[in-house]
Design a protein around this motif. Structure first.
Motif, PDB file in Angstrom:
ATOM      1  N   GLN A  83       0.829  -1.192   0.000  1.00  0.00           N
ATOM      2  CA  GLN A  83       0.000   0.000   0.000  1.00  0.00           C
ATOM      3  C   GLN A  83       0.870   1.252   0.000  1.00  0.00           C
ATOM      4  O   GLN A  83       2.019   1.227   0.454  1.00  0.00           O
ATOM      5  CB  GLN A  83      -0.971   0.022   1.189  1.00  0.00           C
ATOM      6  CG  GLN A  83      -0.414   0.529   2.495  1.00  0.00           C
ATOM      7  CD  GLN A  83      -1.518   0.667   3.551  1.00  0.00           C
ATOM      8  OE1 GLN A  83      -2.097  -0.324   3.994  1.00  0.00           O
ATOM      9  NE2 GLN A  83      -1.802   1.882   3.958  1.00  0.00           N
ATOM     10  N   GLN A  84       0.295   2.326  -0.545  1.00  0.00           N
ATOM     11  CA  GLN A  84       0.936   3.631  -0.508  1.00  0.00           C
ATOM     12  C   GLN A  84      -0.140   4.694  -0.492  1.00  0.00           C
ATOM     13  O   GLN A  84      -1.126   4.612  -1.235  1.00  0.00           O
ATOM     14  CB  GLN A  84       1.865   3.843  -1.707  1.00  0.00           C
ATOM     15  CG  GLN A  84       2.555   5.213  -1.680  1.00  0.00           C
ATOM     16  CD  GLN A  84       3.825   5.240  -2.497  1.00  0.00           C
ATOM     17  OE1 GLN A  84       4.518   4.225  -2.622  1.00  0.00           O
ATOM     18  NE2 GLN A  84       4.141   6.385  -3.075  1.00  0.00           N
ATOM     19  N   THR A  85       0.049   5.700   0.360  1.00  0.00           N
ATOM     20  CA  THR A  85      -0.877   6.829   0.420  1.00  0.00           C
ATOM     21  C   THR A  85      -0.406   7.903  -0.549  1.00  0.00           C
ATOM     22  O   THR A  85       0.767   8.277  -0.554  1.00  0.00           O
ATOM     23  CB  THR A  85      -0.954   7.395   1.851  1.00  0.00           C
ATOM     24  OG1 THR A  85      -1.414   6.364   2.733  1.00  0.00           O
ATOM     25  CG2 THR A  85      -1.931   8.563   1.909  1.00  0.00           C
ATOM     26  N   VAL A  86      -1.316   8.387  -1.357  1.00  0.00           N
ATOM     27  CA  VAL A  86      -1.020   9.383  -2.369  1.00  0.00           C
ATOM     28  C   VAL A  86      -1.175  10.777  -1.765  1.00  0.00           C
ATOM     29  O   VAL A  86      -2.068  11.007  -0.938  1.00  0.00           O
ATOM     30  CB  VAL A  86      -1.955   9.213  -3.581  1.00  0.00           C
ATOM     31  CG1 VAL A  86      -1.732  10.301  -4.622  1.00  0.00           C
ATOM     32  CG2 VAL A  86      -1.744   7.826  -4.200  1.00  0.00           C
ATOM     33  N   SER A  87      -0.330  11.709  -2.172  1.00  0.00           N
ATOM     34  CA  SER A  87      -0.435  13.094  -1.730  1.00  0.00           C
ATOM     35  C   SER A  87      -0.495  14.002  -2.948  1.00  0.00           C
ATOM     36  O   SER A  87      -0.385  13.550  -4.092  1.00  0.00           O
ATOM     37  CB  SER A  87       0.753  13.477  -0.845  1.00  0.00           C
ATOM     38  OG  SER A  87       1.925  13.630  -1.626  1.00  0.00           O
ATOM     39  N   ILE A 164      -2.486  -4.280  -4.403  1.00  0.00           N
ATOM     40  CA  ILE A 164      -1.864  -3.024  -3.981  1.00  0.00           C
ATOM     41  C   ILE A 164      -2.935  -1.969  -3.774  1.00  0.00           C
ATOM     42  O   ILE A 164      -3.820  -1.794  -4.624  1.00  0.00           O
ATOM     43  CB  ILE A 164      -0.798  -2.536  -4.975  1.00  0.00           C
ATOM     44  CG1 ILE A 164      -0.224  -1.187  -4.502  1.00  0.00           C
ATOM     45  CG2 ILE A 164      -1.324  -2.463  -6.402  1.00  0.00           C
ATOM     46  CD1 ILE A 164       0.996  -0.734  -5.253  1.00  0.00           C
ATOM     47  N   LEU A 165      -2.863  -1.295  -2.642  1.00  0.00           N
ATOM     48  CA  LEU A 165      -3.769  -0.194  -2.327  1.00  0.00           C
ATOM     49  C   LEU A 165      -3.067   1.129  -2.584  1.00  0.00           C
ATOM     50  O   LEU A 165      -2.000   1.394  -2.022  1.00  0.00           O
ATOM     51  CB  LEU A 165      -4.199  -0.266  -0.853  1.00  0.00           C
ATOM     52  CG  LEU A 165      -4.966   0.951  -0.324  1.00  0.00           C
ATOM     53  CD1 LEU A 165      -6.325   1.077  -1.006  1.00  0.00           C
ATOM     54  CD2 LEU A 165      -5.119   0.886   1.190  1.00  0.00           C
ATOM     55  N   LEU A 166      -3.654   1.953  -3.449  1.00  0.00           N
ATOM     56  CA  LEU A 166      -3.203   3.329  -3.657  1.00  0.00           C
ATOM     57  C   LEU A 166      -4.261   4.217  -3.010  1.00  0.00           C
ATOM     58  O   LEU A 166      -5.324   4.461  -3.580  1.00  0.00           O
ATOM     59  CB  LEU A 166      -3.047   3.625  -5.145  1.00  0.00           C
ATOM     60  CG  LEU A 166      -2.070   2.698  -5.887  1.00  0.00           C
ATOM     61  CD1 LEU A 166      -1.996   3.059  -7.359  1.00  0.00           C
ATOM     62  CD2 LEU A 166      -0.686   2.737  -5.243  1.00  0.00           C
ATOM     63  N   ASP A 167      -3.955   4.652  -1.807  1.00  0.00           N
ATOM     64  CA  ASP A 167      -4.936   5.320  -0.958  1.00  0.00           C
ATOM     65  C   ASP A 167      -5.040   6.811  -1.271  1.00  0.00           C
ATOM     66  O   ASP A 167      -4.013   7.483  -1.420  1.00  0.00           O
ATOM     67  CB  ASP A 167      -4.535   5.114   0.513  1.00  0.00           C
ATOM     68  CG  ASP A 167      -5.717   5.131   1.455  1.00  0.00           C
ATOM     69  OD1 ASP A 167      -6.870   5.096   0.980  1.00  0.00           O
ATOM     70  OD2 ASP A 167      -5.484   5.160   2.674  1.00  0.00           O
ATOM     71  N   GLU A 168      -6.270   7.311  -1.375  1.00  0.00           N
ATOM     72  CA  GLU A 168      -6.566   8.734  -1.579  1.00  0.00           C
ATOM     73  C   GLU A 168      -6.020   9.232  -2.921  1.00  0.00           C
ATOM     74  O   GLU A 168      -5.353  10.263  -2.993  1.00  0.00           O
ATOM     75  CB  GLU A 168      -6.035   9.566  -0.405  1.00  0.00           C
ATOM     76  CG  GLU A 168      -6.634   9.135   0.931  1.00  0.00           C
ATOM     77  CD  GLU A 168      -6.181   9.998   2.097  1.00  0.00           C
ATOM     78  OE1 GLU A 168      -5.265  10.817   1.921  1.00  0.00           O
ATOM     79  OE2 GLU A 168      -6.768   9.846   3.183  1.00  0.00           O
ATOM     80  N   ILE A 169      -6.353   8.532  -3.975  1.00  0.00           N
ATOM     81  CA  ILE A 169      -5.879   8.889  -5.312  1.00  0.00           C
ATOM     82  C   ILE A 169      -6.408  10.256  -5.741  1.00  0.00           C
ATOM     83  O   ILE A 169      -5.807  10.927  -6.588  1.00  0.00           O
ATOM     84  CB  ILE A 169      -6.295   7.800  -6.336  1.00  0.00           C
ATOM     85  CG1 ILE A 169      -5.633   8.028  -7.695  1.00  0.00           C
ATOM     86  CG2 ILE A 169      -7.820   7.735  -6.465  1.00  0.00           C
ATOM     87  CD1 ILE A 169      -4.146   7.899  -7.688  1.00  0.00           C
TER      88      ILE A 169
END
Length: 319
Positions: A83-87, A164-169
């Motif tokens: 997982q990765q949080t998007v900014s 895979i989680l791409l959080d807050e795209i």
């Protein structure tokens, strides 16, 4: 709702509930609990994404369970998890790899430390690991010295497939989702002019959005989407029953009713509504401090747990 759960069947590792729902509960090696209740609509959306080989886009208010769902799905499937949080600063390339220029600079200036070949400073990102872990371990170069090879940072699964989680795209600039589409469609990318192709047979990409920014139409057309319905008091009570099975059901009910009232206040004020995290925090305080919902102490707890946004907007010393 009747359909064939060909690809994803939470009932295979969960507990059947009323209404054709299933509860799946896991604990990993670090003691972290993963718990989710699947309804037929959600299970169908996951199966459609797997069958169509498309990304699954989850929409809903913050705290509705989008992020925790992805890890639980990986557990049910027995797949590797990343997982990765998007900014707002994230670029599509950042999800694939980064170049550690600072480490290279340090190596160049520290006495008795050799500067390594340029490709040794490439740091694979979660999307690279999810698509092609073998080349990620080698940083894309077949002759990578053994001491510079990398260990897989993902949560290991039973099968060599990955989620895979791409959080807050929705926080990313509009070109980021579109750039991701090309990578996912071709299952290939380049790292410093070295072509990389996906080696995993199956990789499910799960993305979440809080609706902060409109997503590009081309991106939406290529996703399977699922929007979480707004929760009611009964739903929150069920969450409490699953997460806090030793708790008092009357307390669960009382706090859930107060949460719904707080959500109504927040909606009327145009503020973010409290969700599952605030509900569980309030329940822990409720039980640990021995409160009742008609006590002065509870009103203060409610103010600092449920009414956070309005509390911060209040004038000093006021309500």
């Amino acid at each position: 709702m009747q359909f064939t759960r060909k690809h994803f069947d939470p009932a295979s590792k969960g507990e059947p509930l009323a209404g054709d729902r299933v509860s799946c509960r896991f604990a990993d090696a670090r003691g972290r609990l993963s718990l989710y209740v699947y309804d037929p609509r959600l299970t169908l959306a996951i199966n459609v994404a797997l069958a169509a080989k498309r990304p699954l886009l989850l929409a809903g208010e913050p705290g509705c369970g989008k992020t925790s769902l992805a890890r639980n799905v990986a557990k049910v499937l027995g797949w590797w998890y990343y997982q990765q949080t998007v900014s707002s600063r994230t670029q599509a390339s950042d999800l694939l790899w980064e170049y550690d220029a600072l480490r290279r600079l340090n190596d160049a200036y520290v006495r008795n430390r050799n500067v390594l070949p340029d490709h040794c400073y490439v740091e694979p990102g979660p999307l690279w690991w999810a698509l092609a872990p073998d080349t990620a371990a080698l940083r894309g170069w077949a002759r990578m010295p053994l001491k510079h090879r990398l260990g897989d940072p993902g949560e290991a699964g039973e099968h060599n497939h990955a989620l895979i989680l791409l959080d807050e795209i929705d926080k990313a600039e509009p070109d980021v989702p579109n750039d991701l589409l090309e990578i996912l469609d071709t299952r290939s990318f380049s790292v410093k002019n070295v072509p990389i192709r996906a080696t995993r047979e199956k990789t499910l990409v799960v993305l979440t959005t809080n609706g902060e920014r409109e997503l590009p139409g081309a991106f939406l057309r290529r996703c399977v989407t699922y929007r979480f319905p707004e929760a009611d008091a009964a739903w929150f009570e069920e969450v409490a029953t699953r997460w806090l099975p030793e708790g008092n059901p009357q307390h669960h009910h009382d706090v859930a009713e107060r949460l719904i009232a707080a959500r109504d206040r927040a909606r009327a004020a145009g503020q973010r509504m409290p969700g599952t995290a605030e509900y569980l925090d309030a329940l822990h305080a409720f039980a640990d401090l021995g409160l009742t919902v008609d006590s002065a102490e509870w009103r203060e707890v409610e103010h600092c747990v449920f009414d956070k946004a309005m509390a911060l907007d209040s004038a000093p010393g006021g309500r």
